[in-house]
Design a protein around this motif. Structure first.
Motif, short mmCIF file in Angstrom:
data_model
loop_
_atom_site.label_atom_id
_atom_site.label_comp_id
_atom_site.label_asym_id
_atom_site.label_seq_id
_atom_site.Cartn_x
_atom_site.Cartn_y
_atom_site.Cartn_z
N ALA A 96 0.83 -1.16 0.18
CA ALA A 96 0.23 -0.11 0.01
C ALA A 96 0.83 1.20 0.06
O ALA A 96 0.62 2.30 -0.78
N GLU A 97 2.03 1.38 0.90
CA GLU A 97 2.99 2.47 0.92
C GLU A 97 3.72 2.51 -0.36
O GLU A 97 3.78 3.58 -1.09
N SER A 98 3.96 1.51 -1.10
CA SER A 98 4.71 1.61 -2.50
C SER A 98 3.70 2.17 -3.38
O SER A 98 4.08 3.07 -4.27
N ILE A 99 2.54 1.89 -3.51
CA ILE A 99 1.53 2.19 -4.62
C ILE A 99 1.13 3.79 -4.33
O ILE A 99 1.22 4.56 -5.18
N THR A 100 1.09 4.26 -2.97
CA THR A 100 1.13 5.76 -2.69
C THR A 100 2.26 6.42 -3.10
O THR A 100 1.87 7.64 -3.49
N VAL A 115 13.17 4.32 -8.67
CA VAL A 115 14.06 3.34 -8.01
C VAL A 115 13.66 2.44 -7.50
O VAL A 115 14.19 1.02 -7.85
N LEU A 116 12.75 2.23 -6.90
CA LEU A 116 11.80 0.91 -6.34
C LEU A 116 11.27 0.25 -7.44
O LEU A 116 11.55 -0.91 -7.48
N LEU A 117 10.74 0.99 -8.19
CA LEU A 117 10.34 0.06 -9.38
C LEU A 117 11.03 -0.76 -10.45
O LEU A 117 11.00 -1.79 -10.86
N GLN A 118 12.53 -0.03 -10.27
CA GLN A 118 13.66 -0.98 -11.27
C GLN A 118 13.94 -1.97 -10.45
O GLN A 118 14.30 -2.97 -10.72
N LYS A 119 13.87 -1.94 -8.80
CA LYS A 119 14.54 -3.11 -8.26
C LYS A 119 13.34 -4.01 -7.99
O LYS A 119 13.60 -5.22 -8.53
N THR A 218 -1.50 3.01 -13.04
CA THR A 218 -2.31 1.72 -12.78
C THR A 218 -1.11 0.64 -13.40
O THR A 218 -0.90 -0.49 -12.72
N ASN A 219 -0.57 1.15 -14.51
CA ASN A 219 0.39 0.01 -15.08
C ASN A 219 1.60 -0.57 -14.09
O ASN A 219 1.83 -1.53 -13.84
N GLU A 220 2.17 0.67 -13.27
CA GLU A 220 3.12 0.54 -12.19
C GLU A 220 2.38 -0.09 -11.11
O GLU A 220 3.37 -1.26 -10.57
N ALA A 221 1.37 0.09 -10.50
CA ALA A 221 0.81 -0.60 -9.67
C ALA A 221 0.50 -2.00 -9.84
O ALA A 221 0.62 -3.04 -8.65
N ILE A 222 0.49 -2.49 -11.07
CA ILE A 222 0.11 -4.03 -11.30
C ILE A 222 1.55 -4.64 -11.22
O ILE A 222 1.57 -5.75 -10.62
N LEU A 223 2.55 -4.03 -11.43
CA LEU A 223 4.05 -4.38 -11.19
C LEU A 223 4.14 -4.65 -9.88
O LEU A 223 4.82 -5.86 -9.29
N GLY A 228 4.54 -8.30 -5.02
CA GLY A 228 4.07 -8.62 -3.72
C GLY A 228 3.41 -10.27 -3.59
O GLY A 228 3.11 -10.58 -2.65
N GLY A 229 3.49 -10.82 -4.94
CA GLY A 229 3.13 -12.29 -4.75
C GLY A 229 1.49 -12.55 -5.23
O GLY A 229 1.18 -13.59 -5.04
N TYR A 230 1.13 -11.64 -5.76
CA TYR A 230 -0.30 -11.76 -6.20
C TYR A 230 -0.29 -12.59 -7.55
O TYR A 230 0.22 -11.69 -8.55
N ASP A 231 -0.85 -13.51 -7.63
CA ASP A 231 -1.04 -14.30 -9.15
C ASP A 231 -2.14 -13.93 -9.80
O ASP A 231 -2.19 -14.46 -11.19
N VAL A 232 -3.10 -13.16 -9.60
CA VAL A 232 -4.31 -12.65 -10.31
C VAL A 232 -4.46 -11.26 -9.87
O VAL A 232 -4.71 -10.98 -8.65
N VAL A 233 -4.46 -10.36 -10.67
CA VAL A 233 -4.44 -8.98 -10.50
C VAL A 233 -5.94 -8.54 -11.40
O VAL A 233 -5.74 -8.57 -12.67
N LEU A 234 -6.79 -8.04 -10.91
CA LEU A 234 -8.12 -7.54 -11.44
C LEU A 234 -7.95 -5.84 -11.49
O LEU A 234 -7.67 -5.47 -10.41
N VAL A 235 -8.23 -5.62 -12.49
CA VAL A 235 -8.19 -3.99 -12.79
C VAL A 235 -9.56 -3.62 -13.02
O VAL A 235 -10.15 -3.72 -14.11
#
Length: 412
Positions: A96-100, A115-119, A218-223, A228-235
Protein backbone atom coordinates in the motif's frame (compact mmCIF):
# COMPACT_ATOMS: atom_id res chain seq x y z
CA UNK A 1 36.25 -4.16 -13.63
CA UNK A 2 38.09 -7.49 -13.91
CA UNK A 3 37.00 -10.09 -16.43
CA UNK A 4 35.56 -12.62 -13.90
CA UNK A 5 33.20 -9.89 -12.68
CA UNK A 6 32.24 -9.05 -16.26
CA UNK A 7 31.48 -12.67 -17.05
CA UNK A 8 29.32 -13.04 -13.96
CA UNK A 9 27.44 -9.82 -14.60
CA UNK A 10 27.00 -10.28 -18.38
CA UNK A 11 26.97 -14.06 -19.00
CA UNK A 12 25.41 -13.72 -22.47
CA UNK A 13 28.32 -11.62 -23.85
CA UNK A 14 31.39 -12.98 -25.61
CA UNK A 15 34.74 -11.50 -24.56
CA UNK A 16 38.10 -11.73 -26.35
CA UNK A 17 41.49 -10.95 -24.80
CA UNK A 18 44.19 -8.91 -26.51
CA UNK A 19 47.63 -8.07 -25.07
CA UNK A 20 49.71 -5.15 -26.36
CA UNK A 21 53.44 -4.62 -25.70
CA UNK A 22 54.48 -0.99 -25.55
CA UNK A 23 57.15 1.22 -24.09
CA UNK A 24 54.56 3.34 -22.26
CA UNK A 25 51.74 2.61 -19.86
CA UNK A 26 48.09 3.68 -19.63
CA UNK A 27 47.69 6.58 -17.26
CA UNK A 28 43.91 6.49 -16.77
CA UNK A 29 42.21 3.09 -16.44
CA UNK A 30 38.85 4.88 -16.16
CA UNK A 31 39.07 5.81 -19.85
CA UNK A 32 37.94 2.28 -20.73
CA UNK A 33 35.87 0.19 -18.29
CA UNK A 34 37.36 -3.12 -19.45
CA UNK A 35 41.04 -2.04 -19.27
CA UNK A 36 43.33 -3.60 -16.69
CA UNK A 37 46.15 -1.35 -15.57
CA UNK A 38 49.66 -2.79 -16.11
CA UNK A 39 51.96 -3.40 -13.18
CA UNK A 40 54.95 -1.16 -12.52
CA UNK A 41 57.47 -3.64 -14.01
CA UNK A 42 55.54 -4.39 -17.20
CA UNK A 43 55.31 -2.49 -20.46
CA UNK A 44 52.16 -4.12 -21.70
CA UNK A 45 48.48 -3.89 -21.08
CA UNK A 46 45.54 -6.20 -21.67
CA UNK A 47 42.14 -5.30 -23.10
CA UNK A 48 39.03 -7.41 -22.71
CA UNK A 49 36.91 -6.62 -25.76
CA UNK A 50 33.23 -7.48 -26.01
CA UNK A 51 32.10 -8.28 -29.55
CA UNK A 52 28.39 -8.34 -28.66
CA UNK A 53 25.94 -5.45 -28.56
CA UNK A 54 24.28 -7.17 -25.60
CA UNK A 55 26.87 -5.58 -23.28
CA UNK A 56 25.89 -2.10 -24.39
CA UNK A 57 22.20 -2.83 -23.88
CA UNK A 58 22.73 -4.33 -20.41
CA UNK A 59 25.01 -1.46 -19.39
CA UNK A 60 22.30 1.02 -20.42
CA UNK A 61 19.65 -0.92 -18.49
CA UNK A 62 21.74 -1.04 -15.34
CA UNK A 63 23.27 2.44 -15.50
CA UNK A 64 20.01 4.40 -15.21
CA UNK A 65 18.80 2.99 -11.84
CA UNK A 66 22.34 3.05 -10.42
CA UNK A 67 22.76 6.73 -11.31
CA UNK A 68 19.37 7.52 -9.77
CA UNK A 69 20.22 5.58 -6.62
CA UNK A 70 23.44 7.56 -6.18
CA UNK A 71 21.42 10.80 -6.03
CA UNK A 72 19.22 9.60 -3.16
CA UNK A 73 19.79 10.46 0.47
CA UNK A 74 20.42 7.81 3.12
CA UNK A 75 16.89 8.22 4.44
CA UNK A 76 15.40 7.69 0.98
CA UNK A 77 17.61 4.67 0.39
CA UNK A 78 16.49 3.13 3.69
CA UNK A 79 12.86 3.76 2.68
CA UNK A 80 13.39 1.96 -0.63
CA UNK A 81 15.09 -1.00 1.07
CA UNK A 82 12.32 -1.28 3.66
CA UNK A 83 9.53 -1.14 1.08
CA UNK A 84 11.30 -3.56 -1.26
CA UNK A 85 11.98 -6.16 1.43
CA UNK A 86 8.45 -5.89 2.81
CA UNK A 87 6.97 -6.08 -0.69
CA UNK A 88 8.69 -9.29 -1.76
CA UNK A 89 7.85 -10.84 1.62
CA UNK A 90 4.14 -10.22 0.98
CA UNK A 91 3.41 -7.45 3.51
CA UNK A 92 0.24 -5.65 2.44
CA UNK A 93 1.18 -2.47 4.33
CA UNK A 94 4.41 -2.14 2.31
CA UNK A 95 2.47 -2.74 -0.92
CA UNK A 96 0.00 0.00 0.00
CA UNK A 97 2.81 2.43 0.86
CA UNK A 98 4.63 1.60 -2.38
CA UNK A 99 1.54 2.32 -4.51
CA UNK A 100 1.04 5.60 -2.64
CA UNK A 101 4.65 6.48 -3.46
CA UNK A 102 4.27 5.87 -7.21
CA UNK A 103 0.98 7.82 -7.27
CA UNK A 104 2.69 10.89 -5.85
CA UNK A 105 3.21 13.83 -8.21
CA UNK A 106 5.99 15.36 -6.10
CA UNK A 107 9.20 15.31 -8.15
CA UNK A 108 11.44 13.92 -5.41
CA UNK A 109 9.03 11.11 -4.55
CA UNK A 110 8.66 10.27 -8.24
CA UNK A 111 12.43 9.75 -8.43
CA UNK A 112 12.37 7.50 -5.35
CA UNK A 113 9.44 5.58 -6.84
CA UNK A 114 11.33 4.92 -10.08
CA UNK A 115 14.30 3.45 -8.20
CA UNK A 116 11.92 1.18 -6.25
CA UNK A 117 10.19 0.11 -9.47
CA UNK A 118 13.53 -0.78 -11.07
CA UNK A 119 14.39 -3.02 -8.11
CA UNK A 120 10.98 -4.70 -8.25
CA UNK A 121 11.31 -5.12 -12.03
CA UNK A 122 14.71 -6.84 -11.63
CA UNK A 123 13.25 -9.16 -8.99
CA UNK A 124 10.27 -9.81 -11.27
CA UNK A 125 12.54 -10.81 -14.18
CA UNK A 126 14.52 -13.19 -11.96
CA UNK A 127 11.33 -14.88 -10.75
CA UNK A 128 10.05 -15.27 -14.32
CA UNK A 129 13.33 -16.94 -15.31
CA UNK A 130 12.84 -19.43 -12.48
CA UNK A 131 9.32 -20.00 -13.80
CA UNK A 132 10.72 -21.01 -17.23
CA UNK A 133 9.96 -17.60 -18.72
CA UNK A 134 6.22 -17.81 -18.04
CA UNK A 135 4.37 -14.84 -16.49
CA UNK A 136 3.92 -15.05 -12.74
CA UNK A 137 0.49 -13.44 -12.65
CA UNK A 138 -2.65 -13.26 -14.75
CA UNK A 139 -3.69 -9.66 -15.42
CA UNK A 140 -7.42 -9.17 -16.02
CA UNK A 141 -9.14 -5.91 -16.93
CA UNK A 142 -12.79 -5.50 -16.08
CA UNK A 143 -14.86 -2.74 -17.59
CA UNK A 144 -18.48 -1.89 -18.27
CA UNK A 145 -21.12 0.81 -17.95
CA UNK A 146 -22.17 2.19 -14.56
CA UNK A 147 -24.59 -0.12 -12.78
CA UNK A 148 -23.36 -3.31 -14.44
CA UNK A 149 -22.42 -4.74 -11.03
CA UNK A 150 -18.64 -4.69 -11.42
CA UNK A 151 -17.83 -4.37 -7.70
CA UNK A 152 -20.34 -7.05 -6.68
CA UNK A 153 -18.99 -9.35 -9.37
CA UNK A 154 -15.40 -8.82 -8.23
CA UNK A 155 -16.24 -9.69 -4.63
CA UNK A 156 -17.96 -12.94 -5.65
CA UNK A 157 -15.24 -13.78 -8.18
CA UNK A 158 -12.40 -12.86 -5.81
CA UNK A 159 -13.78 -14.99 -2.96
CA UNK A 160 -14.00 -17.97 -5.31
CA UNK A 161 -10.33 -17.48 -6.30
CA UNK A 162 -9.04 -17.11 -2.72
CA UNK A 163 -10.86 -20.32 -1.77
CA UNK A 164 -8.84 -21.99 -4.55
CA UNK A 165 -5.58 -20.74 -2.93
CA UNK A 166 -5.02 -17.82 -5.31
CA UNK A 167 -3.80 -14.43 -4.13
CA UNK A 168 -5.96 -11.70 -5.64
CA UNK A 169 -5.17 -8.00 -6.01
CA UNK A 170 -7.94 -5.60 -7.03
CA UNK A 171 -7.08 -2.16 -8.41
CA UNK A 172 -10.39 -0.29 -8.37
CA UNK A 173 -10.39 3.03 -10.22
CA UNK A 174 -12.89 5.72 -9.21
CA UNK A 175 -13.72 8.79 -11.32
CA UNK A 176 -12.53 12.16 -10.07
CA UNK A 177 -14.87 15.14 -9.99
CA UNK A 178 -14.30 17.63 -12.80
CA UNK A 179 -15.25 20.51 -10.44
CA UNK A 180 -13.73 19.67 -7.06
CA UNK A 181 -11.14 17.10 -8.24
CA UNK A 182 -12.09 14.67 -5.45
CA UNK A 183 -13.11 11.00 -5.58
CA UNK A 184 -15.38 8.94 -3.34
CA UNK A 185 -13.17 5.80 -3.50
CA UNK A 186 -16.18 3.80 -2.36
CA UNK A 187 -15.62 0.55 -4.25
CA UNK A 188 -13.93 -1.06 -1.27
CA UNK A 189 -17.06 -0.57 0.87
CA UNK A 190 -18.97 -2.81 -1.57
CA UNK A 191 -16.43 -5.63 -1.13
CA UNK A 192 -16.73 -6.16 2.62
CA UNK A 193 -16.08 -9.90 2.57
CA UNK A 194 -13.17 -9.75 0.13
CA UNK A 195 -11.51 -6.83 1.94
CA UNK A 196 -11.28 -8.96 5.11
CA UNK A 197 -9.65 -11.85 3.24
CA UNK A 198 -5.90 -12.06 3.99
CA UNK A 199 -5.24 -13.47 0.49
CA UNK A 200 -6.78 -10.42 -1.19
CA UNK A 201 -5.73 -6.80 -1.50
CA UNK A 202 -8.06 -4.03 -2.68
CA UNK A 203 -6.70 -0.65 -3.68
CA UNK A 204 -9.08 2.13 -4.79
CA UNK A 205 -7.44 4.95 -6.75
CA UNK A 206 -8.72 8.18 -8.34
CA UNK A 207 -8.43 8.85 -12.07
CA UNK A 208 -7.20 12.41 -11.34
CA UNK A 209 -8.26 13.58 -14.79
CA UNK A 210 -6.68 10.68 -16.70
CA UNK A 211 -8.85 9.50 -19.60
CA UNK A 212 -9.54 5.91 -20.56
CA UNK A 213 -10.98 4.68 -17.26
CA UNK A 214 -7.64 4.04 -15.51
CA UNK A 215 -5.08 6.07 -13.57
CA UNK A 216 -1.69 7.34 -14.68
CA UNK A 217 0.11 4.77 -12.52
CA UNK A 218 -2.17 1.72 -12.85
CA UNK A 219 0.40 -0.08 -14.98
CA UNK A 220 3.10 0.41 -12.33
CA UNK A 221 0.72 -0.63 -9.54
CA UNK A 222 0.15 -3.92 -11.38
CA UNK A 223 3.90 -4.57 -11.34
CA UNK A 224 4.08 -3.89 -7.58
CA UNK A 225 1.18 -6.27 -6.92
CA UNK A 226 2.92 -9.01 -8.88
CA UNK A 227 6.11 -8.34 -6.93
CA UNK A 228 4.06 -8.78 -3.74
CA UNK A 229 3.16 -12.34 -4.76
CA UNK A 230 -0.37 -11.82 -6.13
CA UNK A 231 -1.00 -14.23 -9.01
CA UNK A 232 -4.32 -12.73 -10.18
CA UNK A 233 -4.55 -8.95 -10.65
CA UNK A 234 -8.00 -7.52 -11.41
CA UNK A 235 -8.23 -3.95 -12.70
CA UNK A 236 -11.72 -2.48 -12.35
CA UNK A 237 -12.14 0.68 -14.41
CA UNK A 238 -14.64 3.47 -14.02
CA UNK A 239 -17.99 3.12 -15.76
CA UNK A 240 -17.08 3.54 -19.43
CA UNK A 241 -18.89 4.29 -22.65
CA UNK A 242 -18.09 3.47 -26.26
CA UNK A 243 -14.45 4.41 -26.65
CA UNK A 244 -12.74 4.30 -23.25
CA UNK A 245 -10.74 1.08 -23.11
CA UNK A 246 -7.22 2.10 -22.04
CA UNK A 247 -7.23 -0.83 -19.60
CA UNK A 248 -6.94 -3.19 -22.57
CA UNK A 249 -3.38 -1.90 -23.07
CA UNK A 250 -2.18 -3.11 -19.67
CA UNK A 251 -3.79 -6.52 -19.08
CA UNK A 252 -3.59 -10.02 -20.50
CA UNK A 253 -7.36 -10.43 -20.82
CA UNK A 254 -10.06 -7.79 -21.15
CA UNK A 255 -13.54 -8.65 -19.88
CA UNK A 256 -16.57 -6.49 -20.62
CA UNK A 257 -19.32 -6.75 -18.02
CA UNK A 258 -22.78 -5.75 -19.22
CA UNK A 259 -26.22 -5.59 -17.55
CA UNK A 260 -29.27 -7.18 -19.22
CA UNK A 261 -31.23 -4.97 -21.63
CA UNK A 262 -28.12 -2.96 -22.51
CA UNK A 263 -29.02 -2.29 -26.14
CA UNK A 264 -29.70 -4.27 -29.27
CA UNK A 265 -27.36 -6.03 -31.68
CA UNK A 266 -26.60 -2.84 -33.62
CA UNK A 267 -25.67 -1.04 -30.40
CA UNK A 268 -23.25 -3.88 -29.67
CA UNK A 269 -21.51 -3.41 -33.00
CA UNK A 270 -21.24 0.38 -32.59
CA UNK A 271 -19.39 0.23 -29.33
CA UNK A 272 -15.66 0.41 -29.97
CA UNK A 273 -15.08 -1.21 -26.61
CA UNK A 274 -16.68 -4.46 -27.87
CA UNK A 275 -13.82 -4.89 -30.36
CA UNK A 276 -11.30 -4.92 -27.54
CA UNK A 277 -13.13 -7.48 -25.36
CA UNK A 278 -11.77 -11.02 -25.08
CA UNK A 279 -14.85 -12.11 -23.16
CA UNK A 280 -18.28 -10.54 -22.64
CA UNK A 281 -20.11 -11.38 -19.40
CA UNK A 282 -23.81 -10.60 -19.00
CA UNK A 283 -24.23 -9.99 -15.27
CA UNK A 284 -27.43 -10.06 -13.15
CA UNK A 285 -28.69 -13.11 -15.07
CA UNK A 286 -31.10 -14.18 -12.33
CA UNK A 287 -34.76 -13.80 -11.39
CA UNK A 288 -36.85 -11.64 -13.71
CA UNK A 289 -33.72 -10.57 -15.63
CA UNK A 290 -32.85 -14.10 -16.75
CA UNK A 291 -34.92 -13.91 -19.95
CA UNK A 292 -33.51 -10.49 -21.01
CA UNK A 293 -30.01 -11.80 -20.22
CA UNK A 294 -30.50 -14.77 -22.55
CA UNK A 295 -31.77 -12.50 -25.30
CA UNK A 296 -28.88 -10.04 -25.07
CA UNK A 297 -26.42 -12.95 -24.93
CA UNK A 298 -27.74 -14.22 -28.27
CA UNK A 299 -27.58 -10.72 -29.76
CA UNK A 300 -23.97 -10.17 -28.70
CA UNK A 301 -22.92 -13.61 -29.97
CA UNK A 302 -24.34 -12.55 -33.33
CA UNK A 303 -22.65 -9.13 -33.14
CA UNK A 304 -19.20 -10.56 -32.33
CA UNK A 305 -19.32 -12.72 -35.46
CA UNK A 306 -19.22 -9.55 -37.55
CA UNK A 307 -16.09 -8.17 -35.90
CA UNK A 308 -12.53 -8.89 -36.96
CA UNK A 309 -10.68 -11.47 -34.88
CA UNK A 310 -7.91 -10.04 -32.69
CA UNK A 311 -6.36 -13.42 -31.91
CA UNK A 312 -5.45 -16.41 -34.04
CA UNK A 313 -6.20 -18.90 -31.27
CA UNK A 314 -9.15 -17.36 -29.42
CA UNK A 315 -12.62 -16.21 -30.41
CA UNK A 316 -14.39 -13.93 -27.87
CA UNK A 317 -17.08 -15.68 -25.84
CA UNK A 318 -20.35 -14.34 -24.40
CA UNK A 319 -21.43 -15.80 -21.06
CA UNK A 320 -24.17 -15.26 -18.49
CA UNK A 321 -23.21 -14.87 -14.82
CA UNK A 322 -24.91 -13.85 -11.61
CA UNK A 323 -22.81 -12.23 -8.89
CA UNK A 324 -25.85 -12.48 -6.59
CA UNK A 325 -26.29 -16.26 -6.78
CA UNK A 326 -22.77 -17.20 -7.94
CA UNK A 327 -24.11 -18.96 -11.02
CA UNK A 328 -21.65 -19.06 -13.93
CA UNK A 329 -18.70 -17.65 -11.93
CA UNK A 330 -16.76 -20.92 -11.86
CA UNK A 331 -17.41 -21.53 -15.58
CA UNK A 332 -16.19 -18.01 -16.31
CA UNK A 333 -12.87 -18.71 -14.56
CA UNK A 334 -12.50 -21.93 -16.57
CA UNK A 335 -12.86 -19.95 -19.80
CA UNK A 336 -10.32 -17.40 -18.56
CA UNK A 337 -7.84 -20.18 -17.73
CA UNK A 338 -8.41 -21.64 -21.21
CA UNK A 339 -7.70 -18.24 -22.78
CA UNK A 340 -4.47 -17.92 -20.79
CA UNK A 341 -3.21 -21.36 -21.77
CA UNK A 342 -4.00 -20.87 -25.46
CA UNK A 343 -2.41 -17.42 -25.74
CA UNK A 344 0.58 -18.45 -23.64
CA UNK A 345 1.19 -21.50 -25.79
CA UNK A 346 0.95 -19.51 -29.03
CA UNK A 347 3.18 -16.70 -27.75
CA UNK A 348 0.46 -14.07 -28.12
CA UNK A 349 0.33 -13.28 -24.41
CA UNK A 350 4.02 -12.43 -24.12
CA UNK A 351 3.91 -10.49 -27.39
CA UNK A 352 0.95 -8.49 -26.07
CA UNK A 353 2.82 -7.65 -22.86
CA UNK A 354 5.84 -6.41 -24.78
CA UNK A 355 3.65 -4.27 -27.00
CA UNK A 356 1.83 -2.84 -23.96
CA UNK A 357 5.09 -1.66 -22.40
CA UNK A 358 5.86 0.35 -25.52
CA UNK A 359 2.35 1.85 -25.57
CA UNK A 360 2.58 2.99 -21.95
CA UNK A 361 6.06 4.38 -22.41
CA UNK A 362 4.69 6.74 -25.08
CA UNK A 363 1.60 7.54 -23.00
CA UNK A 364 3.83 8.68 -20.14
CA UNK A 365 6.03 10.64 -22.55
CA UNK A 366 2.99 12.51 -23.89
CA UNK A 367 1.79 13.31 -20.39
CA UNK A 368 5.20 14.53 -19.21
CA UNK A 369 5.81 16.56 -22.38
CA UNK A 370 2.48 18.36 -21.85
CA UNK A 371 3.37 19.08 -18.24
CA UNK A 372 6.80 20.35 -19.32
CA UNK A 373 5.14 22.57 -21.94
CA UNK A 374 2.76 24.14 -19.40
CA UNK A 375 5.57 24.95 -16.95
CA UNK A 376 8.17 26.10 -19.49
CA UNK A 377 9.39 29.66 -18.89
CA UNK A 378 8.84 30.65 -22.51
CA UNK A 379 5.09 29.92 -22.44
CA UNK A 380 4.13 29.90 -18.76
CA UNK A 381 3.30 33.63 -18.68
CA UNK A 382 1.74 33.67 -22.16
CA UNK A 383 -0.81 30.92 -21.48
CA UNK A 384 -3.23 33.01 -19.31
CA UNK A 385 -3.09 35.96 -21.76
CA UNK A 386 -3.84 33.84 -24.81
CA UNK A 387 -6.57 31.95 -22.95
CA UNK A 388 -8.30 35.27 -22.22
CA UNK A 389 -8.10 36.26 -25.89
CA UNK A 390 -9.58 32.90 -26.93
CA UNK A 391 -12.41 33.32 -24.41
CA UNK A 392 -13.07 36.86 -25.67
CA UNK A 393 -13.19 35.65 -29.29
CA UNK A 394 -10.21 37.75 -30.37
CA UNK A 395 -8.08 34.72 -31.29
CA UNK A 396 -9.10 31.34 -32.63
CA UNK A 397 -7.99 28.31 -30.58
CA UNK A 398 -5.84 27.10 -33.47
CA UNK A 399 -3.95 30.39 -33.80
CA UNK A 400 -3.41 30.61 -30.03
CA UNK A 401 -2.03 27.07 -30.01
CA UNK A 402 0.34 27.91 -32.89
CA UNK A 403 1.62 31.00 -31.04
CA UNK A 404 2.27 29.01 -27.87
CA UNK A 405 4.06 26.25 -29.77
CA UNK A 406 6.20 28.79 -31.63
CA UNK A 407 7.16 30.48 -28.33
CA UNK A 408 8.00 27.06 -26.88
CA UNK A 409 10.22 26.12 -29.84
CA UNK A 410 12.03 29.47 -29.76
CA UNK A 411 12.68 29.06 -26.03
CA UNK A 412 14.34 25.65 -26.39
Amino acid sequence: MKIPCLLLRFPRCYFSRRTYFMNFRCTSPADFPGLESPGPAHHCHTKWICSSNALRRELCQQAAPELQAEELSDQEQRLIDRLYQGLIQGHRACLAESITLIESTQSRKKKVAQVLLQKVLSYHREQEKLNQGKPLAFRVGLSGPPGAGKSTFIECFGKMLTERNHKVAVLAVDPSSSTSGGSLLGDKTRMTELSRDMNAYIRPSPTSGTLGGVTRTTNEAILLCEGGGYDVVLVETVGVGQSEFAVADMVDMFILLLPPAGGDELQGIKRGIIEMADLVAINKADGDLLVPARRIQAEYVSALKLLRKRSKVWRPKVMRVSAKTGEGISELWDKMAEFRELTLGSGELLARRRRQQKVWMWNLIQENVLQHFRTHLAVKDKIPLLEEKVLAGVLSPGLAADLLLKAFKDGL
